[in-house]
Write an enzyme that holds these catalytic residues in place. Structure first.
Site, mmCIF file in Angstrom:
data_model
loop_
_atom_site.group_PDB
_atom_site.id
_atom_site.type_symbol
_atom_site.label_atom_id
_atom_site.label_comp_id
_atom_site.label_asym_id
_atom_site.label_seq_id
_atom_site.Cartn_x
_atom_site.Cartn_y
_atom_site.Cartn_z
ATOM 1 N N ASP A 61 0.773 -1.234 -0.328
ATOM 2 C CA ASP A 61 -0.141 -0.375 -0.027
ATOM 3 C C ASP A 61 1.001 1.551 -0.228
ATOM 4 O O ASP A 61 1.609 1.083 0.534
ATOM 5 C CB ASP A 61 -0.602 0.230 1.260
ATOM 6 C CG ASP A 61 -2.199 -1.046 0.766
ATOM 7 O OD1 ASP A 61 -1.967 -0.714 -0.278
ATOM 8 O OD2 ASP A 61 -2.942 -0.505 2.056
ATOM 9 N N LYS A 121 -3.925 3.571 -4.065
ATOM 10 C CA LYS A 121 -5.109 4.162 -4.491
ATOM 11 C C LYS A 121 -3.520 5.369 -5.371
ATOM 12 O O LYS A 121 -3.659 5.647 -6.471
ATOM 13 C CB LYS A 121 -5.351 4.747 -3.805
ATOM 14 C CG LYS A 121 -7.008 4.181 -3.844
ATOM 15 C CD LYS A 121 -7.733 4.852 -1.984
ATOM 16 C CE LYS A 121 -8.710 3.226 -2.131
ATOM 17 N NZ LYS A 121 -8.869 4.142 -0.599
ATOM 18 N N MET A 127 -8.183 10.054 8.691
ATOM 19 C CA MET A 127 -8.288 10.306 7.532
ATOM 20 C C MET A 127 -8.870 11.773 8.144
ATOM 21 O O MET A 127 -9.697 12.466 7.477
ATOM 22 C CB MET A 127 -8.676 9.420 7.064
ATOM 23 C CG MET A 127 -8.502 8.331 6.558
ATOM 24 S SD MET A 127 -9.506 6.944 6.352
ATOM 25 C CE MET A 127 -9.897 6.152 7.649
HETATM 26 N N1 SAH Z 1 -4.022 0.787 9.105
HETATM 27 C C1 SAH Z 1 -3.721 2.123 9.114
HETATM 28 C C2 SAH Z 1 -4.095 3.670 9.105
HETATM 29 C C3 SAH Z 1 -4.498 3.568 7.652
HETATM 30 S S1 SAH Z 1 -5.918 4.869 7.352
HETATM 31 C C4 SAH Z 1 -2.924 2.183 10.581
HETATM 32 O O1 SAH Z 1 -3.573 1.540 11.147
HETATM 33 O O2 SAH Z 1 -2.366 3.458 11.270
HETATM 34 C C5 SAH Z 1 -4.948 6.171 6.698
HETATM 35 C C6 SAH Z 1 -4.702 6.774 7.807
HETATM 36 O O3 SAH Z 1 -4.030 6.799 9.233
HETATM 37 C C7 SAH Z 1 -4.240 8.324 7.105
HETATM 38 O O4 SAH Z 1 -4.822 8.954 7.385
HETATM 39 C C8 SAH Z 1 -3.911 9.586 8.814
HETATM 40 O O5 SAH Z 1 -4.788 9.414 9.823
HETATM 41 C C9 SAH Z 1 -2.539 7.653 9.490
HETATM 42 N N2 SAH Z 1 -1.935 7.603 9.392
HETATM 43 C C10 SAH Z 1 -1.371 6.771 8.575
HETATM 44 N N3 SAH Z 1 0.597 7.244 8.630
HETATM 45 C C11 SAH Z 1 0.542 7.267 9.542
HETATM 46 C C12 SAH Z 1 1.926 8.300 10.232
HETATM 47 N N4 SAH Z 1 2.808 8.146 9.412
HETATM 48 N N5 SAH Z 1 1.188 9.643 10.262
HETATM 49 C C13 SAH Z 1 -0.069 10.378 10.940
HETATM 50 N N6 SAH Z 1 -0.820 9.692 10.602
HETATM 51 C C14 SAH Z 1 -0.959 8.331 9.495
#
Ligand code: SAH
Length: 254
Positions: free
Chosen positions: A42, A63, A175
């Site tokens: 991803d 995406k 998000m």
């Molecule tokens: N499965 C992931 C979340 C996926 S949804 C998890 O457990 O972290 C995608 C959202 O995750 C992004 O829009 C943001 O809100 C958050 N996110 C993912 N990686 C991030 C990062 N390095 N720093 C801040 N927010 C992050």
């Protein structure tokens, strides 16, 4: 002494790669990657973790990675095709596969097509990001729980703002960058005080991490001032008043 037969390995491993820092990945994930023939990766996964699967074929399925139509259906079909070819598939996701990561959806879909899978946890971005900014999501005497929410819903339905505003738990919003106005309005209307501390954490655990402190009333203004970018998480609650003085930043390997 009875010995149990070794269970056959699942065809697909749904793996959480952690929040960004490539060292925040589990040993179990590293082992599954080393055994993979094909890795479907991803967008939010740090490509540095691919060092654990130097011989695997890597397919980018984010995406932003060029899948135009129905990416989820495309990913499903791809996993199934490789698994049916007898390949060991690693499906690599950011954070944890089951926190806004569709991990269970993919596992269920594979099962309904007769393909076995296992889910390997990762550290979710909200937890790691908060910690690296000196914020403990639960804190004795301050916060007795955490609520993880996404501001982004498939059907654009609204969250139960009054329940969230009055839960007394720390809110971690995923998000949310494009939804700050809704979040602010919903929580204020739901009865949360306007000076509730807020932390906005961008690129958590990466060398590019940035963090901004604000309040519920001011957060949209602050985000506009600093041009807050996705991916970012919001931490809303009393714990967001903690500062990072006691926490050294993560050391990043070169
Ligand atoms: N499965 C992931 C979340 C996926 S949804 C998890 O457990 O972290 C995608 C959202 O995750 C992004 O829009 C943001 O809100 C958050 N996110 C993912 N990686 C991030 C990062 N390095 N720093 C801040 N927010 C992050």
């Amino acid at each position: 002494m009875s010995s149990k037969p070794c269970p056959s390995l699942p065809a697909v491993a749904l793996i959480g790669a952690g929040p960004g820092d490539p060292e925040l990945i589990t040993l179990k994930a590293v082992r599954a990657l080393a055994q993979a023939d094909v890795v479907l990766i991803d967008d939010l996964v740090n490509p540095a973790v691919l060092e654990h699967c130097p011989n695997a074929r890597v397919v980018r399925v984010g995406k932003r990675g060029g899948c135009r139509s129905t990416p989820q259906a495309f990913i499903h079909r791809l996993m199934l095709r490789y698994a049916r070819q007898g390949k060991r598939v690693a499906r690599l996701k950011g954070g944890d596969p089951c926190i806004f990561g569709r991990g269970q959806e993919e596992a269920d879909w594979l099962a309904s097509h007769g393909v076995s899978s296992q889910i390997i946890n990762g550290i979710t971005a909200g937890l790691a990001g908060a910690t690296q900014c000196g914020i403990s999501l639960t804190l004795r005497g301050v916060s007795r729980g955490v609520t993880l929410v996404t501001a982004h819903t498939q059907d654009d339905s609204s969250l139960n703002w009054p329940a969230l505003a009055q839960s007394g738990t720390t809110l971690v919003v995923y998000m949310g960058v494009a939804k700050l106005s809704d979040i602010r309005a919903g929580l204020l209307a739901g009865g949360m005080r306007d000076d509730m501390p807020v932390a906005m954490i961008e690129n958590a655990t990466l060398p590019t991490q940035r963090e901004y402190r604000s309040t519920l009333a001011e957060m949209q203004h602050t985000a506009a001032q600093v041009a807050l970018q996705s991916p970012a998480v919001l931490v809303i609650g009393e714990v967001a008043a903690q500062d990072a003085q006691a926490v050294l930043p993560l050391a990043h390997s070169a």
